[in-house]
Design an enzyme around this catalytic site. Structure first.
Site, PDB file in Angstrom:
ATOM      1  CB  ILE A  80     -87.936 -46.439  55.962  1.00 23.76           C
ATOM      2  CG1 ILE A  80     -87.870 -47.439  57.125  1.00 23.76           C
ATOM      3  CG2 ILE A  80     -88.716 -47.011  54.804  1.00 23.76           C
ATOM      4  CD1 ILE A  80     -89.236 -47.844  57.667  1.00 23.76           C
ATOM      5  N   GLY A  81     -84.741 -45.590  57.124  1.00 24.39           N
ATOM      6  CA  GLY A  81     -84.098 -44.797  58.161  1.00 24.39           C
ATOM      7  C   GLY A  81     -82.861 -45.470  58.705  1.00 24.39           C
ATOM      8  N   GLY A  83     -80.293 -45.340  62.445  1.00 23.85           N
ATOM      9  CA  GLY A  83     -79.977 -44.783  63.751  1.00 23.85           C
ATOM     10  C   GLY A  83     -78.592 -45.205  64.190  1.00 23.85           C
ATOM     11  CG  PHE A  85     -77.692 -49.017  68.630  1.00 23.53           C
ATOM     12  CD1 PHE A  85     -76.438 -49.287  69.140  1.00 23.53           C
ATOM     13  CD2 PHE A  85     -78.525 -48.181  69.339  1.00 23.53           C
ATOM     14  CE1 PHE A  85     -76.036 -48.752  70.350  1.00 23.53           C
ATOM     15  CE2 PHE A  85     -78.133 -47.641  70.545  1.00 23.53           C
ATOM     16  CZ  PHE A  85     -76.885 -47.923  71.051  1.00 23.53           C
ATOM     17  N   GLY A  86     -78.111 -49.142  63.814  1.00 22.01           N
ATOM     18  CA  GLY A  86     -78.390 -49.878  62.591  1.00 22.01           C
ATOM     19  C   GLY A  86     -79.473 -49.242  61.751  1.00 22.01           C
ATOM     20  CE  LYS A 102     -82.671 -49.970  66.297  1.00 22.70           C
ATOM     21  NZ  LYS A 102     -82.983 -49.334  67.593  1.00 22.70           N
ATOM     22  CG  ASP A 199     -82.263 -41.112  72.352  1.00 20.54           C
ATOM     23  OD1 ASP A 199     -81.903 -39.929  72.494  1.00 20.54           O
ATOM     24  OD2 ASP A 199     -81.996 -41.783  71.339  1.00 20.54           O
TER      25      ASP A 199
END
Length: 400
Positions: A80-81, A83, A85-86, A102, A199
């Protein structure tokens, strides 16, 4: 042997045996205590950020088999996404509960550090505007974080996708701004720790069934001690367009760094445009300078997303633009705190000071795409006064 001698002998034996027995019992209890303490220490993740300790960390740990079964062995269909870092996967536990998994990159040099950082931080945070950490998994080379599943994806999906922008009317956008402000305020002042997220951006704000915002991704966050107001770092992490100038250029970050990022996000929510959109177009201005230009010209509503033209509160829009401009002022001392911002959003009785010219963040495409390969560790100082696929989640620079 006479009776007196027998009695004396018995007393002597008792006097010798009892201390020995007590010593053995005490030794046994001591061994149990130290073994238990050593076992607890072994089962606890290494301490980070000033010695913050997680207790009962083993209760948060998932078996790798359960995570693989929940995500169908990290199937692409469940992805689903992604970033910096993974990747993130949707999963379903045996009891039917949905989770977001994640999975940190195996060869990421920062993976272990960011993993521990998120576990230490998020396990202690409980707020309706923060994504809740359910647990973690360590198996072989796998380092995995397990979060509550937030069904409506991230804020950037609705803000910047033309087909989705209409689903966020003004009342929803205002509610989202308020929720994000409450979440950051909790991090800065209301949690047990003072946490700088570092962030804050649209892709790190997830939306639940009722479009309530939940701040996510604490891999770059830092803990401050009670009387600490600022820290310095040689490793700049964050996202272009959201980083405050003092952080991007000099490595100084504080609660006012998050305030700056929040201000950029407020202007994005109002305009429906990314700050980086201006970098990548032929326009010479970034979103901040464009908003300032319209404010100075007396035409602030020119900033408003065209999909909102038929349904919005004029006073609320102008007030939110005003708040956004206050947050992105170049001098951190001129930016309001999150506590003041929360009051500004909730009460018209709070008078707003006039904003000054914001920090304009002109950057060339070459600088935006400049590769950085070397990393250095943070250097903290204390002062007593005072999941989007197409967006990189962090960028590294070296301060001048």
């Amino acid at each position: 042997m006479c009776a007196g001698e027998k009695k004396l002998s018995s007393i002597t034996i008792v006097a010798i045996v009892i201390p020995i027995a007590v010593s053995v019992v005490l030794l046994f209890i001591g061994c149990c205590f130290f073994c238990r303490r050593a076992r607890k220490k072994y089962n606890t993740l290494p301490e980070e950020n000033g010695g913050v300790e997680i207790t009962n960390v083993e209760s948060l740990q998932f078996d790798l088999d359960i995570i693989e079964a929940a995500t169908n062995k990290f199937s692409e269909d469940n992805k689903i996404g992604e970033g910096g870092f993974g990747a993130v996967y949707k999963g379903t536990l045996p009891n039917g509960q949905y989770i977001a998994v994640k999975r940190l990159l195996v060869r990421s040099g920062q993976g272990a550090v960011e993993f521990k950082n998120e576990v230490v931080l998020v396990a202690k945070l409980q707020h309706r505007n923060l994504v809740r950490l359910l647990g973690f998994c360590l198996g072989g080379e796998e380092k995995i974080l397990v979060y509550e599943y937030v069904p409506n994806k991230s804020l950037d999906y609705f803000l910047f996708e033309p087909s989705k922008q209409g689903e966020l009317d003004w009342s929803k956008r205002y509610k989202i701004k308020e929720g994000i402000a409450r979440g950051i305020l909790y991090l800065h002042e209301d949690s047990r720790l003072r946490i700088i997220h570092r962030d804050i951006k649209a892709s790190n704000v997830l939306l639940d069934d009722n479009m309530n915002p939940k701040i996510s991704d604490f891999g770059m966050a830092r803990i401050f001690v009670v009387d600490q107001t600022q820290a310095n770092t040689n490793r700049i992490v964050g996202t272009f367009g959201y980083m405050s100038p003092e952080y991007a250029m000099h490595g100084r970050y504080s609660v006012k760094s998050d305030v700056f990022s929040f201000g950029v996000l407020v202007l994005e929510i109002i305009s429906g445009k990314k700050n980086t959109h201006f970098y990548q177009s032929e326009l010479a201005e970034d979103l901040l300078s464009y908003a300032w230009k319209q404010w100075r010209n007396g035409t602030p509503l020119e900033l408003l997303d065209t999909t909102l033209r038929n349904s919005y509160s004029r006073n609320e829009v102008i007030r939110c633009i005003h708040i956004g401009l206050l947050c992105v002022q170049e001098n951190p001392a001129n930016r309001p705190t999150m506590a003041t911002i929360a009051l500004m959003l909730n009460s018209y009785s709070v008078m707003l000071p006039l904003p000054q010219q914001p920090a304009f963040l002109h950057r060339s495409r070459a600088k935006l795409n400049k590769p950085i390969t070397e990393l250095e560790s943070d250097q903290h100082t204390s002062q007593s006064n005072g999941w989007s696929v197409n967006e990189a989640s962090f960028t590294e620079l070296y301060p001048r």
